[in-house]
Design a protein around this motif. Structure first.
Motif, mmCIF file in Angstrom:
data_model
loop_
_atom_site.group_PDB
_atom_site.id
_atom_site.type_symbol
_atom_site.label_atom_id
_atom_site.label_comp_id
_atom_site.label_asym_id
_atom_site.label_seq_id
_atom_site.Cartn_x
_atom_site.Cartn_y
_atom_site.Cartn_z
ATOM 1 N N SER A 271 0.802 -1.223 0.000
ATOM 2 C CA SER A 271 0.000 0.000 0.000
ATOM 3 C C SER A 271 0.833 1.270 0.000
ATOM 4 O O SER A 271 0.292 2.349 -0.130
ATOM 5 C CB SER A 271 -0.928 0.001 1.221
ATOM 6 O OG SER A 271 -0.178 -0.112 2.411
ATOM 7 N N ARG B 299 -8.507 -2.245 -3.129
ATOM 8 C CA ARG B 299 -8.226 -1.704 -1.801
ATOM 9 C C ARG B 299 -9.474 -1.810 -0.928
ATOM 10 O O ARG B 299 -10.582 -1.507 -1.391
ATOM 11 C CB ARG B 299 -7.843 -0.221 -1.905
ATOM 12 C CG ARG B 299 -6.621 0.066 -2.760
ATOM 13 C CD ARG B 299 -5.359 -0.433 -2.120
ATOM 14 N NE ARG B 299 -4.169 0.070 -2.813
ATOM 15 C CZ ARG B 299 -2.980 -0.471 -2.716
ATOM 16 N NH1 ARG B 299 -2.797 -1.520 -1.944
ATOM 17 N NH2 ARG B 299 -1.959 0.031 -3.380
ATOM 18 N N HIS C 251 -3.352 -1.249 5.068
ATOM 19 C CA HIS C 251 -3.990 -0.161 4.322
ATOM 20 C C HIS C 251 -5.120 0.464 5.141
ATOM 21 O O HIS C 251 -5.293 1.694 5.141
ATOM 22 C CB HIS C 251 -4.538 -0.697 3.002
ATOM 23 C CG HIS C 251 -5.207 0.334 2.152
ATOM 24 N ND1 HIS C 251 -4.506 1.271 1.428
ATOM 25 C CD2 HIS C 251 -6.525 0.600 1.940
ATOM 26 C CE1 HIS C 251 -5.352 2.055 0.783
ATOM 27 N NE2 HIS C 251 -6.584 1.674 1.075
ATOM 28 N N ARG D 209 -4.620 4.400 5.620
ATOM 29 C CA ARG D 209 -5.514 5.279 4.866
ATOM 30 C C ARG D 209 -6.768 5.638 5.638
ATOM 31 O O ARG D 209 -7.300 6.730 5.491
ATOM 32 C CB ARG D 209 -5.896 4.625 3.541
ATOM 33 C CG ARG D 209 -6.759 5.511 2.643
ATOM 34 C CD ARG D 209 -6.705 5.021 1.220
ATOM 35 N NE ARG D 209 -7.542 5.801 0.326
ATOM 36 C CZ ARG D 209 -7.596 5.615 -0.986
ATOM 37 N NH1 ARG D 209 -6.856 4.670 -1.544
ATOM 38 N NH2 ARG D 209 -8.370 6.355 -1.735
#
Length: 467
Positions: free
Chosen positions: A300, A336, A365, A369
């Motif tokens: 990622s 994702r 991830h 994120r």
């Protein structure tokens, strides 16, 4: 009844009088009209100074067996292709490639002990349609179908999705997310009533936010024909709705058994190239206007994305796809995880069908994120016994279960989390293009192009069939 027009495939490893006798048998025993012969190659039994006499007026040769077949199919009206060739000129892979091209044109392909029949795909819809098909199970097909629907909805042309699954409802059902309770508790209640609560049409409705129709299927052929399905009835439900576009979602490698105006094929980056591009795999690629390669094992970190892509993306697979379908666009993406509600600052337990190395990167991830803390995870969402064991060992600090809506996500994972007093947030897998180049959002651009193509083709078909 007129005789069936047969195009016969032969090779130079057979003595011409033997081939000529076989063609006479076809005419006498099956009443065929042999409209032409295609010499696929070989020359051991041919004399260079004498033109081979097969008892057929038109004989076609080419630079390759496929080139020769395609030239002949362009020249002659054909009801079936009859293969009288043999190894070493053609093997199982080259023969099935020839068969895939015949099937694409709706022509049966017959050999000494096999027959490939074109999958029936009647034109039933009265609005433009986009099929989303895959090369097998867990390709990312549902994620791509949902992403296509979201993109079109954002453009003001929301589609209705017709999905087909092994766990679909007994009769086609419409799920409108604006009018249907898709909360974790409602899905558990659905599961407890004996219905599959993680079927693709439910996932589509939840992740795409558009109306969906769920249908079921059992079995699948080598060219993607379902053995049994309620898809046509589900399409009729969708066709009566107000949405102007249809997204027709396949199941595994099974293809929706109806005509589609445009087709998107989803191929996992880790797929075996022999399965994707060998045997009858080319049929799905040849049907398609866009191939989306989905990768799930790219780290990622943005800085390492391109280098990791080169080492993991199996360029040979993409090269082979382009070799089979050179005029089809290929878009490379990575899937994702995308929770459908904020998990920022939360301690989560993550459940996925992805194998452990991929699950580990997906969890990383979610932390980088989406700013959550992953205190545990399981990659056994499709294995109920092991999933139950993993859930029983969830850390006490887990506040939220973040899970894909697949497999045992509801009847095992969601139920266990709710009984423990945890919040449940479902998670989508969203395709992100790996290489953007000069195009800021190639996925959106590709989806719009496919939708426009479907609309144009549908309009052309309507003009052609209008009195």
């Amino acid at each position: 009844m007129s005789a069936r027009r047969a195009l016969v495939l032969v090779d130079g490893e057979h003595y011409p009088p033997v081939v000529r006798a076989a063609l006479d048998e076809l005419r006498a025993d099956r009443g065929c009209e042999v409209v032409g012969a295609v010499v696929l190659g070989g020359g051991e039994k041919l004399r260079p100074d004498v033109r081979a006499d097969y008892g057929v007026r038109d004989v076609v040769t080419g630079a390759s067996p496929l080139a020769a077949l395609l030239e002949a199919l362009d020249c002659f009206p054909v009801d079936e292709v009859i293969d009288l060739s043999d190894a070493p000129v053609v093997d199982a892979r080259s023969r099935t490639l020839l068969a895939a091209h015949a099937l694409l044109r709706g022509i049966p392909y017959r050999g000494a002990d096999f027959v490939f029949t074109p999958p029936p795909r009647p034109r039933l819809a009265h609005k433009p349609s986009i099929a989303v098909i895959g090369t097998g199970k867990r390709t990312g097909k549902t994620a791509v179908a949902a992403a296509i629907a979201r993109t079109l909805a954002a453009d003001g042309r929301a589609p209705v999705i017709v999905a087909m699954g092994r766990g679909g409802p007994p009769d086609p059902e419409v799920i409108d997310p604006a009018a249907t309770d898709l909360s974790p508790a409602a899905l558990v209640a659905r599961a407890e009533s004996g219905r599959h609560a993680a079927s693709d049409h439910l996932e589509d409705a939840l992740t795409a936010g558009v109306a969906t129709v769920g249908t079921r299927r059992c079995g699948g052929g080598l060219a993607g024909t379902p053995g049994s399905t309620t898809f046509a009835a589900g399409l009729a439900l969708a066709d009566r709705r107000a949405e102007r576009l249809l997204v027709l979602e396949g199941s595994g490698s099974a293809i929706p058994p109806v005509h589609a105006d445009a087709t998107v094929c989803v191929v996992p980056g880790a797929a075996d190239p022999e399965i994707v591009t060998g045997y009858l795999g080319p049929y799905a690629l040849l049907l398609s206007d866009l191939v989306v390669v989905t990768l799930m094992d790219v780290p990622s970190s943005p800085g390492s994305r391109r280098a990791a892509d080169r080492s993991h993306a199996a360029p040979s697979l993409e090269d082979r796809i382009r070799g089979i379908a050179p005029h089809t666009s290929v878009l490379r993406t990575v899937l994702r995880p995308w929770p459908l509600a904020s998990i920022e600052g939360r301690s989560i337990f993550f459940a996925t069908t992805a194998p452990e190395p991929v699950a580990a990167r997906a969890a990383a991830h979610l932390e980088s994120r989406h700013h959550a803390t992953v205190v545990g995870r399981t990659s056994h969402l499709a294995e109920r016994t092991r999933l139950a064991d993993d859930l029983a060992r969830m850390p006490e600090g887990a506040e939220v279960l973040v899970t894909e809506l697949k497999a045992a996500a509801v009847d095992v994972a969601t139920k266990a989390a709710l009984e423990r007093g945890m919040e449940v947030i479902y998670c989508d897998n969203r395709p992100e293009p790996i290489e953007t180049g000069d195009e800021p959002d190639p996925f959106t651009t590709s989806v719009r192009a496919v939708a426009d193509l479907a609309s144009d083709r549908f309009a052309t078909s309507q003009a052609t069939t209008s009195p």
